[in-house]
Design a protein around this motif. Structure first.
Motif, PDB file in Angstrom:
ATOM      1  N   VAL A 203      25.422  12.700 -28.080  1.00  0.00           N
ATOM      2  CA  VAL A 203      26.421  12.782 -29.147  1.00  0.00           C
ATOM      3  C   VAL A 203      27.777  12.278 -28.645  1.00  0.00           C
ATOM      4  CG1 VAL A 203      27.635  14.331 -30.729  1.00  0.00           C
ATOM      5  CG2 VAL A 203      25.224  14.715 -30.244  1.00  0.00           C
ATOM      6  N   TYR A 204      28.105  12.544 -27.414  1.00  0.00           N
ATOM      7  CA  TYR A 204      29.392  12.124 -26.840  1.00  0.00           C
ATOM      8  C   TYR A 204      29.484  10.599 -26.719  1.00  0.00           C
ATOM      9  CZ  TYR A 204      33.218  11.616 -23.487  1.00  0.00           C
ATOM     10  OH  TYR A 204      34.382  11.237 -22.853  1.00  0.00           O
ATOM     11  N   HIS A 205      28.379   9.955 -26.362  1.00  0.00           N
ATOM     12  CA  HIS A 205      28.403   8.517 -26.069  1.00  0.00           C
ATOM     13  C   HIS A 205      28.005   7.642 -27.254  1.00  0.00           C
ATOM     14  CE1 HIS A 205      29.259   8.898 -21.796  1.00  0.00           C
ATOM     15  NE2 HIS A 205      28.309   9.829 -21.690  1.00  0.00           N
ATOM     16  N   ASN A 206      27.609   8.229 -28.362  1.00  0.00           N
ATOM     17  CA  ASN A 206      27.109   7.426 -29.478  1.00  0.00           C
ATOM     18  C   ASN A 206      27.749   7.844 -30.804  1.00  0.00           C
ATOM     19  OD1 ASN A 206      24.529   5.795 -28.381  1.00  0.00           O
ATOM     20  ND2 ASN A 206      24.576   7.823 -27.420  1.00  0.00           N
ATOM     21  N   GLN A 223      15.964   8.480 -31.093  1.00  0.00           N
ATOM     22  CA  GLN A 223      16.670   8.130 -29.856  1.00  0.00           C
ATOM     23  C   GLN A 223      17.003   9.379 -29.033  1.00  0.00           C
ATOM     24  OE1 GLN A 223      19.942   5.957 -31.632  1.00  0.00           O
ATOM     25  NE2 GLN A 223      19.047   3.975 -31.059  1.00  0.00           N
ATOM     26  N   ILE A 224      17.404  10.431 -29.711  1.00  0.00           N
ATOM     27  CA  ILE A 224      17.719  11.683 -29.008  1.00  0.00           C
ATOM     28  C   ILE A 224      16.477  12.285 -28.383  1.00  0.00           C
ATOM     29  CG2 ILE A 224      18.483  14.068 -29.333  1.00  0.00           C
ATOM     30  CD1 ILE A 224      20.396  13.010 -31.500  1.00  0.00           C
ATOM     31  N   THR A 276      29.857  14.424 -34.306  1.00  0.00           N
ATOM     32  CA  THR A 276      30.670  14.244 -33.110  1.00  0.00           C
ATOM     33  C   THR A 276      30.807  15.575 -32.381  1.00  0.00           C
ATOM     34  OG1 THR A 276      32.690  14.650 -34.381  1.00  0.00           O
ATOM     35  CG2 THR A 276      31.992  12.340 -34.109  1.00  0.00           C
ATOM     36  N   LEU A 277      31.374  15.518 -31.186  1.00  0.00           N
ATOM     37  CA  LEU A 277      31.643  16.743 -30.431  1.00  0.00           C
ATOM     38  C   LEU A 277      33.046  17.251 -30.763  1.00  0.00           C
ATOM     39  CD1 LEU A 277      30.250  16.018 -26.837  1.00  0.00           C
ATOM     40  CD2 LEU A 277      29.100  17.122 -28.770  1.00  0.00           C
ATOM     41  N   GLY A 281      33.217  21.227 -27.530  1.00  0.00           N
ATOM     42  CA  GLY A 281      31.968  20.537 -27.212  1.00  0.00           C
ATOM     43  C   GLY A 281      32.158  19.514 -26.110  1.00  0.00           C
ATOM     44  N   LYS A 282      33.297  18.818 -26.121  1.00  0.00           N
ATOM     45  CA  LYS A 282      33.585  17.845 -25.056  1.00  0.00           C
ATOM     46  C   LYS A 282      33.789  18.551 -23.720  1.00  0.00           C
ATOM     47  CE  LYS A 282      35.638  14.452 -28.214  1.00  0.00           C
ATOM     48  NZ  LYS A 282      36.877  13.757 -28.648  1.00  0.00           N
TER      49      LYS A 282
END
Length: 400
Positions: A203-206, A223-224, A276-277, A281-282
């Motif tokens: 989720v962070y990178h996409n 994909q996940i 998104t995060l 979450g990040k």
């Protein structure tokens, strides 16, 4: 408090009713004599086992629901609701023996305790109140003795343990164990915790678009799940799926739990049709750590509690019966009478998919196959320690 403590606070009327139920021979006018006579009778193993053997299934479900509740006291309304939850259908009573006694038979030939003139007669109400009244006469439920607690009910601590011990022996005698080890078994210890990390990384990178219902599209989901350590089939189109989490209707069972877990802790945002995060979450993603198995288990218990109210009792008995390789069919015959159907989910499905299947995904148990015998399960050492040492909030989680 233990039974002896609660008896000392009970009034002579209740003591006399309990003594009469157990057919104790003593003076109905002496509180001390009543207490000593009750304790000497109740503490005899054969008396307690006779009681368990003569109980109706709905009564066993009711007491089972109280044994694993972390609270010490219950209101009358709560007890009535639990009695009603314990009656799954109209045929429950018919499944019991026609000659089931209402009270344990005398074991020593002595006469029942003599009632004092002031002792009220046993309550003869029908329905849930009659069940509660009967449990009071057995000395399994007591009213509080002072202040606001006088309107609450308690189960003596030592009586709880004796119930667990006696029910455990009964269940163990019905379980069938494999005589040989399975040649191979499925073990997913620690994998789900790693997959929580993989999910947050993705989720962070996409950039993940969402549907109008805030669900991920199948392409993103594939994909996940390709990054996960465990593969799952997608739910069939039109398949009935609700009651076990916010995203159960959209995602496979295990994926749904991981998503709801991250959402519950505030790590995900579904704003502007994108997943998104959040800032928290990040922070969690930057830690690059797997999620602890015991935290996942706590969340699962509370999330599934709405659909399976007695989930804590069921996981306890699965743990107790699966200390070695046990046949799945025998586990099913022991536990399904204690599982209430949830809409179209029948007890067998709930046990197999919602309980055993998810406990395997969390690494709490292993599933194997024994030639000519069929499926067997066994708790992992990690699973036994998590289930045995757990103390959690009792409220169910509802993710809206």
């Amino acid at each position: 408090m233990n039974l002896a403590d609660m008896l000392s606070y009970a009034d002579i009327g209740q003591l006399s009713r309990i003594a009469t139920t157990y057919q104790c021979e003593c003076s109905g006018n002496s509180k001390n004599e009543l207490i000593q006579s009750i304790l000497s009778t109740v503490n005899r193993r054969e008396v307690f086992e006779t009681q368990i053997g003569s109980m109706k299934m709905e009564d066993l479900r009711f007491i089972n629901s109280l044994l694993f509740d972390p609270r010490d006291s219950f209101s009358l309304e709560e007890l009535i609701a639990r009695v009603q939850q314990s009656k799954f259908n109209k045929t429950d009573s018919a499944q019991q023996k026609a000659d089931t006694p209402e009270r344990p038979a005398a074991t020593d030939g002595k006469k029942p305790a003599k009632k004092s003139k002031k002792t009220p007669e046993s309550v003869t109400e029908s329905g849930p109140r009659e069940t509660i009244s009967r449990f009071k006469q057995y000395g399994w439920l007591f009213n509080g003795y002072a202040g606001p607690n006088r309107y609450l009910f308690q189960v003596p601590s030592d009586v709880k343990e004796r119930f667990k011990e006696t029910l455990g022996k009964k269940f163990l005698s019905q379980a069938v164990y494999a005589e040989e080890e399975p040649h191979a078994y499925r073990d997913e210890q620690l994998i789900m915790g790693e997959d929580v990390k993989h999910f947050l990384d993705f989720v962070y990178h996409n950039e993940i678009p969402l549907t109008s219902d805030s669900a991920m599209y199948k392409r993103s989901l594939i994909q996940i799940m390709d990054r996960f350590g465990v593969k799952e089939d997608f739910p069939a189109r039109g398949e009935w799926r609700f009651g076990y989490g916010r995203r159960m209707k959209d995602y496979p069972n295990r994926m749904s739990l991981i998503y709801d877990y991250c959402y519950f802790y505030g790590w995900l945002s579904e704003a502007d049709s994108l997943l998104t995060l959040t800032p928290s979450g990040k922070e969690r993603q930057a830690m690059r750590m797997a999620e602890p198995s015991d935290k996942l288990y706590r969340f699962w218990l509370r999330l599934y509690k709405g659909a399976i109210p007695n989930i804590r009792a069921l996981t306890y008995w699965i743990d107790q019966l699966s200390h070695k390789w046990v046949m799945s069919t025998s586990l099913q015959s022991v536990l399904t009478p204690y599982i209430k159907p949830f809409y179209y989910d029948q007890p067998e499905t709930i046990l197999e998919q919602r309980l055993i299947g998810m406990m395997m995904h969390m690494g709490l148990l292993r599933i194997g196959e024994v030639p000519s015998k069929g499926q067997v399960i066994r708790m992992t050492p990690m699973g036994r320690s998590i289930v045995a040492g757990l103390s959690i909030e009792d409220d169910a989680i509802v993710l809206n």
